[in-house]
Design an enzyme around this catalytic site. Structure first.
Site, PDB file in Angstrom:
ATOM      1  N   ASP A   1       1.366  -1.246   0.402  1.00 49.95           N
ATOM      2  CA  ASP A   1       0.176  -0.483  -0.056  1.00 49.95           C
ATOM      3  C   ASP A   1       1.141   1.196  -0.025  1.00 49.95           C
ATOM      4  OD1 ASP A   1      -2.161   2.559   0.532  1.00 49.95           O
ATOM      5  OD2 ASP A   1      -2.914   1.114   2.034  1.00 49.95           O
TER       6      ASP A   1
ATOM      7  N   ARG B   1       5.675   2.657  10.481  1.00 54.69           N
ATOM      8  CA  ARG B   1       5.686   3.016   9.667  1.00 54.69           C
ATOM      9  C   ARG B   1       6.493   4.464  10.716  1.00 54.69           C
ATOM     10  NH1 ARG B   1      -0.601   3.740   8.508  1.00 54.69           N
ATOM     11  NH2 ARG B   1      -0.726   1.455   7.687  1.00 54.69           N
TER      12      ARG B   1
ATOM     13  N   GLN C   1      -3.498  -3.765  12.928  1.00 51.82           N
ATOM     14  CA  GLN C   1      -4.943  -3.428  13.098  1.00 51.82           C
ATOM     15  C   GLN C   1      -5.799  -4.767  11.920  1.00 51.82           C
ATOM     16  OE1 GLN C   1      -4.659  -0.621   9.551  1.00 51.82           O
ATOM     17  NE2 GLN C   1      -5.058  -1.377   8.256  1.00 51.82           N
TER      18      GLN C   1
ATOM     19  N   ASP D   1     -14.366   7.244   6.495  1.00 49.16           N
ATOM     20  CA  ASP D   1     -13.242   6.554   7.366  1.00 49.16           C
ATOM     21  C   ASP D   1     -14.426   6.665   9.031  1.00 49.16           C
ATOM     22  OD1 ASP D   1     -10.896   7.046   6.889  1.00 49.16           O
ATOM     23  OD2 ASP D   1     -10.483   9.586   7.587  1.00 49.16           O
TER      24      ASP D   1
ATOM     25  N   GLU E   1     -10.267   8.426  14.944  1.00 52.95           N
ATOM     26  CA  GLU E   1     -10.474   7.291  13.797  1.00 52.95           C
ATOM     27  C   GLU E   1     -10.534   5.827  14.259  1.00 52.95           C
ATOM     28  OE1 GLU E   1      -8.380   6.172   9.686  1.00 52.95           O
ATOM     29  OE2 GLU E   1      -7.550   8.697  10.239  1.00 52.95           O
TER      30      GLU E   1
ATOM     31  N   SER F   1     -10.636   3.185   8.160  1.00 55.03           N
ATOM     32  CA  SER F   1     -10.387   3.695   7.310  1.00 55.03           C
ATOM     33  C   SER F   1     -10.839   2.285   6.413  1.00 55.03           C
ATOM     34  CB  SER F   1      -9.152   4.248   6.089  1.00 55.03           C
ATOM     35  OG  SER F   1      -9.058   4.330   5.086  1.00 55.03           O
TER      36      SER F   1
END
Length: 337
Positions: free
Chosen positions: A56, A109, A125, A238, A251, A254
């Site tokens: 991604d 990340r 996640q 979201d 949030e 997504s």
């Protein structure tokens, strides 16, 4: 950015009870989500070959963690999400419409702009994906799926509060979803930033699904960036929950209906990413060889935070923090894992 420890913050569960509660929460939510969406657990990769095009690209600026594999002589990347891999997996499994998969996704990340209460270098996640029909590529189907996910979240919260009565102090998540597009939100709050708009609408309604993210709005700006090759920017969004403890929109997911050949072609052109057309995944999608799907990611640590009443993501996951963050948390009695 300094860590925000809310005044009067009270840790509802001790460190070990928190660990036990996280394990239970995961099992409960997976069962609820699986039943709600008719999806089944599978194993997933920690890394993929760079040449596959399966990683991604997120907003296009984040650098994936790369390394070489000596035996194969290839370059690999730690996944940033599994949006593309899941669709390829459904193709290989030969699933029919209405059935899908979910998996644990762990990512790094390294270009996260800020490490604060809700942002970490480590991402965990539930990534899920489901085969749909052409008829399902609609706003109504998207909304129905969001409602199913919120029901799974709320059912999990109800069970957790029954088992851990101290969690009754955590505000109930609203089962009623406010649906609004990014353009409608900009029209409603034209003088606010995207994050300020999210805070305003979520504070008012509690549970919000913000739709249509990735394309350019009438102002000439985007609400937020999205990779052009997984979500259809007109059929995504979201899930935002109001986090009363932190006083902000939160949030947790997504998600969206994925691109078909026509929307992939258009979004690659609009984003200036035509070079991706030669990658295996993109060739298969443009040739109509991959199933139509809907999917997304649901933050494991984010969900644990809000259901367990935690003020810092480091209370529910092990990661790396600045000395300043560690010191301030220690001063307020907040233990980071």
């Amino acid at each position: 950015m300094k860590t925000l420890i809310p005044e009067g913050y009270k840790n509802l569960l001790g460190v070990y009870d928190t660990q036990m509660a996280i394990g239970l929460l995961h099992r409960l939510f997976e069962d609820n989500l699986s039943a709600a969406l008719n999806i089944y657990r599978v194993s997933a990769p920690l890394f993929v070959e760079e040449s596959s095009g399966l990683n991604d690209n997120l907003t296009g600026v984040e650098r994936p963690v790369c390394f070489d594999i000596r035996y194969t002589g290839t370059e690999a990347q730690v996944v940033q999400s599994l949006a593309k891999w899941k669709r390829m997996a459904l193709h290989r499994y030969g699933f029919f419409p209405g059935k899908g998969i979910y998996t644990d996704m762990n990512a790094i990340r390294r270009d996260e702009d800020e490490l604060d209460n809700i942002h970490s270098v480590y991402v965990d996640q539930w990534d899920w994906e489901k085969v749909i029909t052409e008829r399902d590529r609609s706003v109504d189907y998207l909304k129905t799926t969001v409602i199913d996910i919120i029901r799974a979240v709320c059912d999990t919260q109800d069970t957790m509060q029954a088992i851990y009565p101290r969690l009754l102090e955590v505000p109930k998540i609203s089962r009623t979803v406010k649906f609004i597009t990014a353009q409608e939100l900009e029209d409603l709050y034209p003088d606010k930033t995207p994050k300020e708009r999210e805070n305003a609408i979520t504070k008012e309604y509690g549970t919000v699904f913000l739709m249509g993210i990735g394309g350019t709005l009438r102002s000439g700006n985007k609400h937020d960036g999205r990779s052009p090759d997984y979500d259809d920017w007109n059929l995504n969004g979201d899930i935002l929950l109001w986090n009363d403890l932190l006083g902000r929109a939160f949030e947790i997911s997504s998600m969206g209906i994925r691109v078909d050949p026509e929307t992939l072609d258009a979004q690659l052109r609009e984003s200036g990413c035509d070079d991706r057309r030669e990658l295996l995944y993109h060739r298969m999608l443009l040739n109509g060889e991959l199933p139509l799907t809907i999917g997304g990611g649901i933050g494991q640590s984010r969900l644990s935070m809000i259901l367990l009443g935690k003020c810092h993501i480091g209370e529910v996951q092990a990661s790396v923090w600045t000395e300043e963050t560690q010191r301030e948390c220690a001063e307020h009695g907040v233990m980071l894992l």
